[in-house]
Structures are given as structure tokens and as C-alpha cells.
Write a protein that holds these residues in place. Sequence first.
Motif, PDB file in Angstrom:
ATOM      1  N   LEU A 121       0.938  -1.117  -0.103  1.00 51.23           N
ATOM      2  CA  LEU A 121      -0.106   0.121  -0.084  1.00 51.23           C
ATOM      3  C   LEU A 121       0.968   1.243  -0.175  1.00 51.23           C
ATOM      4  CD1 LEU A 121      -2.731   1.338   0.472  1.00 51.23           C
ATOM      5  CD2 LEU A 121      -2.489   1.265   2.740  1.00 51.23           C
ATOM      6  N   ALA A 122       0.312   2.053  -0.969  1.00 49.89           N
ATOM      7  CA  ALA A 122       0.948   3.295  -0.854  1.00 49.89           C
ATOM      8  C   ALA A 122       0.072   4.410  -0.272  1.00 49.89           C
ATOM      9  CB  ALA A 122       1.631   3.876  -2.262  1.00 49.89           C
ATOM     10  N   MET A 123       0.491   5.452   0.496  1.00 48.09           N
ATOM     11  CA  MET A 123      -0.601   6.465   0.839  1.00 48.09           C
ATOM     12  C   MET A 123      -0.069   7.875   1.095  1.00 48.09           C
ATOM     13  SD  MET A 123      -2.445   6.247   4.858  1.00 48.09           S
ATOM     14  CE  MET A 123      -4.048   6.027   4.653  1.00 48.09           C
ATOM     15  N   GLY A 124      -0.888   8.520   0.712  1.00 51.19           N
ATOM     16  CA  GLY A 124      -0.248  10.010   0.833  1.00 51.19           C
ATOM     17  C   GLY A 124      -1.470  11.102   1.398  1.00 51.19           C
ATOM     18  N   ALA A 125      -0.834  12.148   1.692  1.00 48.66           N
ATOM     19  CA  ALA A 125      -2.067  13.200   1.911  1.00 48.66           C
ATOM     20  C   ALA A 125      -1.637  14.636   0.817  1.00 48.66           C
ATOM     21  CB  ALA A 125      -1.645  13.764   3.425  1.00 48.66           C
ATOM     22  N   VAL A 126      -2.615  15.221   0.735  1.00 52.29           N
ATOM     23  CA  VAL A 126      -2.468  16.224  -0.385  1.00 52.29           C
ATOM     24  C   VAL A 126      -3.303  17.399   0.049  1.00 52.29           C
ATOM     25  CG1 VAL A 126      -2.945  16.854  -2.877  1.00 52.29           C
ATOM     26  CG2 VAL A 126      -2.327  14.426  -2.319  1.00 52.29           C
ATOM     27  N   VAL A 127      -2.638  18.509  -0.116  1.00 49.41           N
ATOM     28  CA  VAL A 127      -3.555  19.826   0.037  1.00 49.41           C
ATOM     29  C   VAL A 127      -3.502  20.487  -1.380  1.00 49.41           C
ATOM     30  CG1 VAL A 127      -3.565  22.015   0.773  1.00 49.41           C
ATOM     31  CG2 VAL A 127      -2.933  20.401   2.221  1.00 49.41           C
ATOM     32  N   VAL A 128      -4.743  20.617  -1.894  1.00 52.56           N
ATOM     33  CA  VAL A 128      -4.900  21.563  -3.281  1.00 52.56           C
ATOM     34  C   VAL A 128      -5.528  22.820  -2.879  1.00 52.56           C
ATOM     35  CG1 VAL A 128      -5.917  21.444  -5.504  1.00 52.56           C
ATOM     36  CG2 VAL A 128      -5.497  19.388  -4.472  1.00 52.56           C
ATOM     37  N   ALA A 129      -4.758  23.901  -3.213  1.00 51.57           N
ATOM     38  CA  ALA A 129      -5.070  25.358  -3.155  1.00 51.57           C
ATOM     39  C   ALA A 129      -6.625  25.485  -3.859  1.00 51.57           C
ATOM     40  CB  ALA A 129      -4.153  26.274  -3.418  1.00 51.57           C
ATOM     41  N   PRO A 130      -7.297  26.388  -3.618  1.00 53.77           N
ATOM     42  CA  PRO A 130      -8.236  27.026  -4.271  1.00 53.77           C
ATOM     43  C   PRO A 130      -8.036  27.212  -5.806  1.00 53.77           C
ATOM     44  CG  PRO A 130      -8.257  28.035  -2.370  1.00 53.77           C
ATOM     45  CD  PRO A 130      -7.182  27.568  -2.386  1.00 53.77           C
ATOM     46  N   GLY A 131      -8.689  26.658  -6.652  1.00 51.62           N
ATOM     47  CA  GLY A 131      -8.646  27.094  -8.196  1.00 51.62           C
ATOM     48  C   GLY A 131      -7.542  26.176  -8.837  1.00 51.62           C
ATOM     49  N   GLU A 132      -6.739  25.281  -7.897  1.00 46.59           N
ATOM     50  CA  GLU A 132      -5.818  24.581  -8.455  1.00 46.59           C
ATOM     51  C   GLU A 132      -6.347  23.089  -8.910  1.00 46.59           C
ATOM     52  OE1 GLU A 132      -2.221  24.978  -9.105  1.00 46.59           O
ATOM     53  OE2 GLU A 132      -2.757  26.952  -8.818  1.00 46.59           O
ATOM     54  N   THR A 133      -5.678  22.440  -9.802  1.00 43.04           N
ATOM     55  CA  THR A 133      -6.050  21.001 -10.117  1.00 43.04           C
ATOM     56  C   THR A 133      -4.736  19.905  -9.700  1.00 43.04           C
ATOM     57  OG1 THR A 133      -7.485  21.627 -11.658  1.00 43.04           O
ATOM     58  CG2 THR A 133      -6.585  19.429 -11.865  1.00 43.04           C
ATOM     59  N   PHE A 134      -5.086  18.907  -9.053  1.00 41.40           N
ATOM     60  CA  PHE A 134      -4.123  18.022  -8.814  1.00 41.40           C
ATOM     61  C   PHE A 134      -4.201  16.763  -9.600  1.00 41.40           C
ATOM     62  CE2 PHE A 134      -2.668  14.187  -6.167  1.00 41.40           C
ATOM     63  CZ  PHE A 134      -1.357  14.589  -6.239  1.00 41.40           C
TER      64      PHE A 134
ATOM     65  N   HIS B   5      -8.106  10.064 -13.771  1.00 46.60           N
ATOM     66  CA  HIS B   5      -8.724  10.928 -12.906  1.00 46.60           C
ATOM     67  C   HIS B   5      -7.785  11.852 -12.629  1.00 46.60           C
ATOM     68  CE1 HIS B   5      -6.332   7.855 -10.973  1.00 46.60           C
ATOM     69  NE2 HIS B   5      -6.034   8.473  -9.961  1.00 46.60           N
ATOM     70  N   CYS B   6      -8.386  13.051 -11.761  1.00 50.07           N
ATOM     71  CA  CYS B   6      -7.690  14.074 -10.996  1.00 50.07           C
ATOM     72  C   CYS B   6      -8.620  14.892 -10.289  1.00 50.07           C
ATOM     73  CB  CYS B   6      -7.089  14.919 -12.361  1.00 50.07           C
ATOM     74  SG  CYS B   6      -8.360  15.690 -13.290  1.00 50.07           S
ATOM     75  N   VAL B   7      -8.363  15.810  -9.641  1.00 48.71           N
ATOM     76  CA  VAL B   7      -9.093  16.497  -8.715  1.00 48.71           C
ATOM     77  C   VAL B   7      -8.926  17.968  -8.659  1.00 48.71           C
ATOM     78  CG1 VAL B   7      -7.593  16.215  -6.582  1.00 48.71           C
ATOM     79  CG2 VAL B   7      -9.959  16.634  -6.088  1.00 48.71           C
ATOM     80  N   GLU B   8     -10.082  18.794  -8.832  1.00 45.90           N
ATOM     81  CA  GLU B   8     -10.069  20.284  -8.967  1.00 45.90           C
ATOM     82  C   GLU B   8     -10.567  20.882  -7.660  1.00 45.90           C
ATOM     83  OE1 GLU B   8     -12.450  22.117 -11.600  1.00 45.90           O
ATOM     84  OE2 GLU B   8     -10.952  23.344 -12.250  1.00 45.90           O
ATOM     85  N   ASN B   9      -9.805  21.868  -6.941  1.00 46.98           N
ATOM     86  CA  ASN B   9     -10.567  22.511  -5.955  1.00 46.98           C
ATOM     87  C   ASN B   9     -11.360  23.561  -6.432  1.00 46.98           C
ATOM     88  OD1 ASN B   9     -11.100  24.051  -3.629  1.00 46.98           O
ATOM     89  ND2 ASN B   9      -9.074  23.958  -2.787  1.00 46.98           N
ATOM     90  N   THR B  10     -12.679  23.559  -6.228  1.00 43.59           N
ATOM     91  CA  THR B  10     -13.432  24.605  -6.836  1.00 43.59           C
ATOM     92  C   THR B  10     -13.895  25.570  -5.653  1.00 43.59           C
ATOM     93  OG1 THR B  10     -15.554  23.076  -6.406  1.00 43.59           O
ATOM     94  CG2 THR B  10     -14.567  23.231  -8.598  1.00 43.59           C
ATOM     95  N   GLY B  11     -13.515  25.126  -4.405  1.00 46.78           N
ATOM     96  CA  GLY B  11     -13.973  26.232  -3.323  1.00 46.78           C
ATOM     97  C   GLY B  11     -13.090  27.105  -2.838  1.00 46.78           C
ATOM     98  N   SER B  12     -13.259  27.787  -1.748  1.00 52.50           N
ATOM     99  CA  SER B  12     -12.620  28.963  -1.377  1.00 52.50           C
ATOM    100  C   SER B  12     -11.501  28.726  -0.238  1.00 52.50           C
ATOM    101  CB  SER B  12     -13.357  30.221  -0.900  1.00 52.50           C
ATOM    102  OG  SER B  12     -14.173  29.607   0.126  1.00 52.50           O
ATOM    103  N   VAL B  13     -11.359  27.481   0.237  1.00 55.24           N
ATOM    104  CA  VAL B  13     -10.392  26.989   1.171  1.00 55.24           C
ATOM    105  C   VAL B  13      -9.918  25.998   0.585  1.00 55.24           C
ATOM    106  CG1 VAL B  13     -11.937  27.906   2.944  1.00 55.24           C
ATOM    107  CG2 VAL B  13     -12.077  25.563   2.093  1.00 55.24           C
ATOM    108  N   PRO B  14      -8.535  25.430   1.283  1.00 59.86           N
ATOM    109  CA  PRO B  14      -7.664  24.455   0.650  1.00 59.86           C
ATOM    110  C   PRO B  14      -8.762  23.285   0.748  1.00 59.86           C
ATOM    111  CG  PRO B  14      -6.410  25.811   2.200  1.00 59.86           C
ATOM    112  CD  PRO B  14      -7.626  26.288   2.316  1.00 59.86           C
ATOM    113  N   LEU B  15      -8.377  22.169  -0.378  1.00 57.61           N
ATOM    114  CA  LEU B  15      -8.932  20.938  -0.271  1.00 57.61           C
ATOM    115  C   LEU B  15      -7.828  20.011   0.190  1.00 57.61           C
ATOM    116  CD1 LEU B  15     -11.284  18.956  -1.394  1.00 57.61           C
ATOM    117  CD2 LEU B  15      -9.805  18.941  -3.614  1.00 57.61           C
TER     118      LEU B  15
END
Length: 158
Positions: free
Chosen positions: A66-79, A127-137
Motif C-alpha cells: 500500500l502507498a498512501m499520501g496526503a494532499v492539499v490542493v489550493a483553491p482554483g488548482e488541479t492535482f 482521474h484528477c481532482v480540482e479545488n472549486t472552493g474558497s479554502v484548501p482541499l
Amino acid sequence: MERTKLPTLEEAITTDEALELAELEKLAERARQDGIVLHIRQCIHFRKWGAHRRQVLHPKVGSRLLAMGAVVVAPGETFGAQEGPHHHRLSEDTVFIVEGEGRFLLGDEWVPIKAGDVVHIPPLVPHCVENTGSVPLVTIGGQTPIDLDYQRVVGTWP
């Protein structure tokens, strides 16, 4: 008695503080035999593909399956979409949304996500994830079996 303020998960993930790789390799032998507890601030930190990431479990700390990670995506960014959505050839990926909101691309469909949601991605699904909010995802997730191509890219494959 004075209490020490603990960092938020976002602060712990985005700080540059981390154990040296040599220290992690020493811990790996113990982890393979007896298990291990690491604090997220001890784990490998990098900023790549539109987000801060902490690689928590990986082969260099003794994890074989198993590989595991934690990610923070800033508002408006895509990971995860540096050259378009990515996929894992043999690995399933699961992501838990800890804080924030956004949308997750699964194949060719964007799905809204928010804190408390869990996203499961089978092998080969782009797949990918986009932060559409106003706080970090903030997310925590992992692949099983370990995606060796990804681990080589981030430097956690021995």
C-alpha cells in the motif's frame, strides 16, 4: 498548564519539515518487522502536479502493498492533471476528502466532492481532482498494490 497548539492537517502537510531519507530508510527495517508510527510532518514532502503532497506510506518505510499520501490542493488548482488526467495501470486508488470541496474527474465525468466523501478509482480510469472552493482541499488516499511507476517518479522506490 499551557497547551501547545497543534498544527492543522493542512499546515502539517504543506510545511517543508520532514525526516531525511536516510532516517526513513533506518525506520523501514523496523517497520517491516514490528510496524511503525510516523507523524505526517516526518513524511516525504514535495510540491508537484498542482498541490502539496506528503508521501506517508511507501516502500522506503517498509510498506510493500500500500502507498498512501496526503494532499492539499489550493483553491482554483488541479492535482493529478499535469499532462491531462492520470491513471494507474495496475493499482486501485482511494481518496478520502478531509476538508474543502471540489470536483473529481472519473473517466470522462466530473463528480462534485466535499469533506467526508470517499472516491474509489479502479485501475486504468483517468482521474484528477480540482479545488472549486474558497479554502484548501485536503485529501488522504492511497493505491494498492503500490504503483511502482508513481513511486519511481516521486523518489520513494528503493
